[in-house]
Design a protein around this motif. Structure first.
Motif, mmCIF file in Angstrom:
data_model
loop_
_atom_site.group_PDB
_atom_site.id
_atom_site.type_symbol
_atom_site.label_atom_id
_atom_site.label_comp_id
_atom_site.label_asym_id
_atom_site.label_seq_id
_atom_site.Cartn_x
_atom_site.Cartn_y
_atom_site.Cartn_z
ATOM 1 N N SER A 12 62.886 64.951 37.633
ATOM 2 C CA SER A 12 63.413 64.902 39.243
ATOM 3 C C SER A 12 62.656 64.104 40.021
ATOM 4 C CB SER A 12 62.980 66.482 39.262
ATOM 5 O OG SER A 12 61.877 66.820 39.460
ATOM 6 N N VAL A 13 61.519 63.654 39.693
ATOM 7 C CA VAL A 13 60.722 62.856 40.647
ATOM 8 C C VAL A 13 60.762 61.434 40.446
ATOM 9 C CG1 VAL A 13 58.915 64.536 41.052
ATOM 10 C CG2 VAL A 13 58.652 62.865 39.119
ATOM 11 N N TYR A 14 61.721 61.041 39.187
ATOM 12 C CA TYR A 14 61.873 59.692 38.764
ATOM 13 C C TYR A 14 63.224 59.190 39.135
ATOM 14 C CZ TYR A 14 57.437 60.269 36.708
ATOM 15 O OH TYR A 14 56.140 60.528 36.264
ATOM 16 N N GLU A 15 64.292 60.017 39.484
ATOM 17 C CA GLU A 15 65.373 59.723 39.785
ATOM 18 C C GLU A 15 65.632 58.559 41.021
ATOM 19 O OE1 GLU A 15 69.815 61.560 41.249
ATOM 20 O OE2 GLU A 15 68.052 62.656 41.315
ATOM 21 N N TRP A 16 65.020 58.642 42.064
ATOM 22 C CA TRP A 16 65.007 57.577 42.882
ATOM 23 C C TRP A 16 63.631 56.701 43.117
ATOM 24 C CZ3 TRP A 16 69.684 57.160 43.905
ATOM 25 C CH2 TRP A 16 70.514 58.285 44.125
ATOM 26 N N ASN A 17 62.695 56.940 42.068
ATOM 27 C CA ASN A 17 61.659 56.200 42.147
ATOM 28 C C ASN A 17 61.338 55.810 40.524
ATOM 29 O OD1 ASN A 17 59.127 55.240 42.788
ATOM 30 N ND2 ASN A 17 57.887 57.098 42.512
ATOM 31 N N ASN A 18 62.490 55.121 39.914
ATOM 32 C CA ASN A 18 62.393 54.840 38.518
ATOM 33 C C ASN A 18 61.035 54.438 38.060
ATOM 34 O OD1 ASN A 18 65.727 53.805 38.225
ATOM 35 N ND2 ASN A 18 64.913 55.837 38.244
ATOM 36 N N THR A 19 60.742 54.892 36.523
ATOM 37 C CA THR A 19 59.594 54.074 35.958
ATOM 38 C C THR A 19 60.366 53.740 34.772
ATOM 39 O OG1 THR A 19 57.392 54.470 35.052
ATOM 40 C CG2 THR A 19 59.011 56.413 34.587
ATOM 41 N N LYS A 20 59.716 52.488 34.249
ATOM 42 C CA LYS A 20 60.145 51.708 32.990
ATOM 43 C C LYS A 20 59.442 51.770 31.877
ATOM 44 C CE LYS A 20 64.250 50.246 34.871
ATOM 45 N NZ LYS A 20 65.554 50.016 34.110
ATOM 46 N N THR A 21 58.472 52.747 31.869
ATOM 47 C CA THR A 21 57.522 52.796 30.870
ATOM 48 C C THR A 21 57.556 54.368 30.562
ATOM 49 O OG1 THR A 21 54.993 53.115 30.386
ATOM 50 C CG2 THR A 21 55.908 53.543 32.683
ATOM 51 N N GLU A 22 57.180 54.560 29.075
ATOM 52 C CA GLU A 22 57.046 55.889 28.715
ATOM 53 C C GLU A 22 55.692 56.579 28.823
ATOM 54 O OE1 GLU A 22 57.998 56.055 24.415
ATOM 55 O OE2 GLU A 22 59.423 54.122 24.863
ATOM 56 N N PHE A 27 54.585 66.314 34.000
ATOM 57 C CA PHE A 27 54.678 67.193 34.954
ATOM 58 C C PHE A 27 54.145 66.631 36.423
ATOM 59 C CE2 PHE A 27 56.112 69.862 31.487
ATOM 60 C CZ PHE A 27 57.266 70.453 32.348
ATOM 61 N N HIS A 28 54.939 66.008 37.180
ATOM 62 C CA HIS A 28 54.434 65.722 38.425
ATOM 63 C C HIS A 28 54.234 66.853 39.488
ATOM 64 C CE1 HIS A 28 54.323 63.516 42.338
ATOM 65 N NE2 HIS A 28 53.919 62.538 42.023
ATOM 66 N N PRO A 29 53.224 66.864 40.379
ATOM 67 C CA PRO A 29 53.083 67.879 41.258
ATOM 68 C C PRO A 29 54.501 68.271 42.128
ATOM 69 C CG PRO A 29 51.300 66.597 41.431
ATOM 70 C CD PRO A 29 52.021 65.832 40.774
ATOM 71 N N SER A 30 55.427 67.080 42.227
ATOM 72 C CA SER A 30 56.468 67.344 43.009
ATOM 73 C C SER A 30 57.846 67.641 42.101
ATOM 74 C CB SER A 30 57.063 66.093 43.737
ATOM 75 O OG SER A 30 55.882 65.805 44.798
ATOM 76 N N CYS A 31 57.538 67.807 40.872
ATOM 77 C CA CYS A 31 58.646 68.203 39.979
ATOM 78 C C CYS A 31 59.334 69.353 40.576
ATOM 79 C CB CYS A 31 58.182 68.303 38.721
ATOM 80 S SG CYS A 31 57.966 66.925 37.581
ATOM 81 N N ARG A 32 60.589 69.537 40.359
ATOM 82 C CA ARG A 32 61.431 70.683 40.557
ATOM 83 C C ARG A 32 62.816 70.799 39.952
ATOM 84 N NH1 ARG A 32 65.951 69.678 44.221
ATOM 85 N NH2 ARG A 32 66.278 67.485 44.581
ATOM 86 N N PHE A 33 63.358 71.699 39.928
ATOM 87 C CA PHE A 33 64.651 71.938 39.266
ATOM 88 C C PHE A 33 65.885 71.489 40.169
ATOM 89 C CE2 PHE A 33 64.358 76.173 40.923
ATOM 90 C CZ PHE A 33 65.530 76.456 41.449
ATOM 91 N N LYS A 243 56.208 76.578 29.046
ATOM 92 C CA LYS A 243 55.528 77.446 30.044
ATOM 93 C C LYS A 243 55.620 77.017 31.498
ATOM 94 C CE LYS A 243 52.411 80.203 27.179
ATOM 95 N NZ LYS A 243 50.942 80.581 26.982
ATOM 96 N N LYS A 244 55.478 75.613 31.518
ATOM 97 C CA LYS A 244 55.524 75.024 33.054
ATOM 98 C C LYS A 244 56.851 74.887 33.309
ATOM 99 C CE LYS A 244 53.961 72.416 36.394
ATOM 100 N NZ LYS A 244 52.974 72.986 37.166
ATOM 101 N N THR A 245 57.938 74.701 32.651
ATOM 102 C CA THR A 245 59.411 74.726 32.953
ATOM 103 C C THR A 245 59.550 76.142 33.593
ATOM 104 O OG1 THR A 245 59.965 73.046 31.434
ATOM 105 C CG2 THR A 245 61.611 74.656 32.434
ATOM 106 N N LEU A 246 59.266 77.122 33.006
ATOM 107 C CA LEU A 246 59.753 78.545 33.349
ATOM 108 C C LEU A 246 59.048 79.019 34.411
ATOM 109 C CD1 LEU A 246 59.695 80.435 29.728
ATOM 110 C CD2 LEU A 246 61.591 79.654 31.306
#
Length: 271
Positions: A12-22, A27-33, A243-246
């Motif tokens: 979710s945090v990379y859609e408009w801020n792409n990263t080209k690395t693995e 889980f970035h602090p701003s992750c959301r569903f 666990k983090k996802t839930l």
């Protein structure tokens, strides 16, 4: 389907801020569903409701009803413009979309049904209530059938061959070839093959998600699609990811996941 949801949240945090690395923080602090999760759970609830009401004569209406129900309950999840118009209208008419929304939400169908023909039929029904363009339907069917084949123990070469022959997606380029020039593309034909490739090149569930996000583009949706297939193939998602996802989901969404996992005898996760 939890694999798809985790992919959405991580991406979710990379859609408009792409990263080209693995190599990125999982889980970035701003992750959301996002809408990917909301509508995936809507499809799962539609399947559960379908089973309870009419096992023999199901039509696509329940999919449309549940998409509207959940979309209105979570209005800020980040829906595309055309879907938002459909959601807020009184109409149930589809709008001929070939966007990847049909593919991002389809994973529960790949897990719920026991025959490939039924998976193809139900994924078509779930897509065409909004995405009735041939590419929109094809994208949903490709993802659902990849999940089904992975569940049935098919190897990656068998899954790849089926997808290429049935849906005419090219899966011959490597991620290394695609990554440098790949940009945002929210169409099924411009993101579903890339998501499938991320799975095909992976060696674990987490590796799938990292590869999917490293492509760039519509990161949450590509990771959502790839994550659903990876869950079916690798069988287990690491406990810390579960666990983090839930913890990011609300109680109502978690309850639908619980009900779905119990109904279809999927491996129970430790909450």
């Amino acid at each position: 389907m939890l694999g798809a949801i985790a992919g959405d949240i991580i991406g979710s945090v990379y859609e408009w801020n792409n990263t080209k690395t693995e190599n990125f923080k999982l889980f970035h602090p701003s992750c959301r569903f996002t809408d990917d999760t909301v509508l995936t759970i809507a499809i799962a609830d539609a399947i559960l409701s379908q089973e309870e009401t009419d096992k023999e004569n199901n039509d696509s209406k329940i999919y449309a009803q549940k998409l509207k129900q959940y979309g209105k309950k979570y209005p800020l999840a980040g829906y595309g413009g055309k879907f938002k118009q459909w959601l807020n209208s009184d109409s149930f008419e589809p709008y001929y979309s070939f966007g990847n929304g049909s593919a991002m939400r389809v994973s529960p169908i790949g897990f719920a049904f026991e025959h490939l023909d039924k998976v193809l039929e139900e994924s078509k029904k779930s897509a065409e209530v909004t995405h009735n363009h041939p590419e929109g339907i094809k994208g949903a069917q490709a993802v659902a059938s990849a999940i089904f084949l992975a569940r049935m123990g098919k190897n990656k070469e068998e899954i790849k061959q089926f997808i290429q022959e049935k849906f005419k997606y090219s899966l011959e380029k490597s991620l290394e070839e695609i990554r440098p020039s790949y940009t945002f593309d929210a169409s099924c034909q411009g993101s579903v093959p890339q998501a499938i490739l991320a799975f095909l090149e992976s060696n674990s569930y987490e590796d799938t998600i990292r590869k999917a996000i490293s492509i760039g583009g519509d990161s949450d949706t590509i990771a959502c699609i790839a994550g659903g297939i990876a869950q079916a193939y690798y069988k287990k998602i690491p406990e810390y990811i579960i666990k983090k996802t839930l913890s990011i989901l609300d109680a109502e969404l978690v309850q639908v996941i619980d009900n779905f996992y119990h109904k279809y005898d999927l491996e129970i996760y430790d909450k």
